[in-house]
Motif scaffolding. Sequence first.
Motif, PDB file in Angstrom:
ATOM      1  N   GLY A 252      68.934  57.939  23.945  1.00 47.60           N
ATOM      2  CA  GLY A 252      69.414  59.315  23.878  1.00 47.60           C
ATOM      3  C   GLY A 252      69.029  60.057  22.620  1.00 47.60           C
ATOM      4  N   VAL A 253      68.085  59.518  21.857  1.00 45.00           N
ATOM      5  CA  VAL A 253      67.659  60.166  20.618  1.00 45.00           C
ATOM      6  C   VAL A 253      66.603  61.221  20.946  1.00 45.00           C
ATOM      7  N   ARG A 254      66.738  62.384  20.364  1.00 40.84           N
ATOM      8  CA  ARG A 254      65.709  63.413  20.497  1.00 40.84           C
ATOM      9  C   ARG A 254      64.457  62.963  19.749  1.00 40.84           C
ATOM     10  N   CYS A 255      63.317  62.965  20.436  1.00 44.84           N
ATOM     11  CA  CYS A 255      62.075  62.465  19.850  1.00 44.84           C
ATOM     12  C   CYS A 255      60.997  63.535  19.868  1.00 44.84           C
ATOM     13  N   SER A 256      60.261  63.619  18.769  1.00 47.82           N
ATOM     14  CA  SER A 256      59.136  64.545  18.669  1.00 47.82           C
ATOM     15  C   SER A 256      57.895  63.775  18.240  1.00 47.82           C
ATOM     16  N   PRO A 257      56.878  63.671  19.103  1.00 46.20           N
ATOM     17  CA  PRO A 257      55.618  63.079  18.665  1.00 46.20           C
ATOM     18  C   PRO A 257      54.944  63.984  17.629  1.00 46.20           C
ATOM     19  N   VAL A 258      54.444  63.383  16.573  1.00 50.51           N
ATOM     20  CA  VAL A 258      53.673  64.091  15.556  1.00 50.51           C
ATOM     21  C   VAL A 258      52.236  63.613  15.721  1.00 50.51           C
ATOM     22  N   VAL A 259      51.438  64.380  16.450  1.00 54.19           N
ATOM     23  CA  VAL A 259      50.121  63.920  16.874  1.00 54.19           C
ATOM     24  C   VAL A 259      49.085  64.248  15.803  1.00 54.19           C
ATOM     25  N   LEU A 260      48.465  63.216  15.277  1.00 49.27           N
ATOM     26  CA  LEU A 260      47.400  63.386  14.295  1.00 49.27           C
ATOM     27  C   LEU A 260      46.061  63.529  15.011  1.00 49.27           C
TER      28      LEU A 260
END
Length: 377
Positions: free
Chosen positions: A136-144
Amino acid sequence: MVHPSAWHAGPRRVSVMCSGRLAPPDAGLFAPDRHGDRDAAPGLIDFAVNVQPGPPPFVMRALRDRIGDLAAYPTLDDEQRARRAVAAAHGRVAEEVLLLDGAAEGFEVLARLAPRHAALVAPSFTEPERVLREAGVRCSPVVLGAPWRLAGAAVPEDADLVVVGNPTNPTSVLHSREEILALRRPGRIVVVDEAFADLTRDPATGTREPQSLAAELPEDVVVIRSITKTFGLAGLRAGYLLAAPEVIGRLSAGRRHWPLGTLALAALAECLGAEGERYAAALAERIADDRARLTALLDDAGIEVAAAAAAPYVLVRVPDGLAMKAALAERGFGVRSCANFTGLGPEYLRLAVRSADPAARLVQAMQDVLDTRRSST
């Protein structure tokens, strides 16, 4: 999974039903939970899985010596011995060590920190995002973007948990300690997946683990490590986590009794002991030589090595990577498709570093595939 005998009868296309429709045979290659073991079909020469072949003899002896103890529960002495070995190997104290049922468990327990927003530096190992989202954690990919360096990474300022691989799987990029420490912010925990760090070397000095934070370990940094890759123990599941004692307390709260079995504890003590350290150091040197040989072969064949490699695997970029993967399987080689990694795609393949003969045979097979394509156009 196709039985190896089928490869000799010509290509075989298998379709599966998905949402009531017939899915293409390669649809599973894009599944986020797919891992390299799915690409190492029986009968294929395995370039897909980054695990060294077989435990070394000294580890096998240590495990055999404990077989007779399996009727009893793991003991506190076994656990303390393993924790002391891990702590000593990294210049830490035992209170900074959490033993894990495989390094992947380290990502599961992160939910106990109750993060509000996790930033996951990508492309990277897919398991952290999967388990955090399920918690249930909000996740944001940080795409390099290529060549996948951390400088300028757009990490959300409100992220209170950041996960980064070092060296990163599957790009094989090794970030500097300074780049990782620059991710720190007040109220934020930075988690570094160092599953392959014990096989990294400084190319100039030969120093092992040149960018590891295991020995430095600021209070807001968590390091997750594995022994299963280097010591050929993937089926045993054993790893560990290093963090400040207060963080260890939060991560271990409510944990089940006997989270690791007797053999896993024995393996940790052995692999992090003096003989294990000597073995890993020699293996790191050999892998550096094998990797240099593999990348030279790829360069000579005109196959693009996508990033400077520091781990026991190399990322390559080829036109129509899924067709290349299938053609290599027909020729007896299993390679890892990177189609399911955020920020990559089907044109990328990951090749495990192997010794000279199989590496030369793989590159020759890749060159044959490319030559066949050119001659048919």
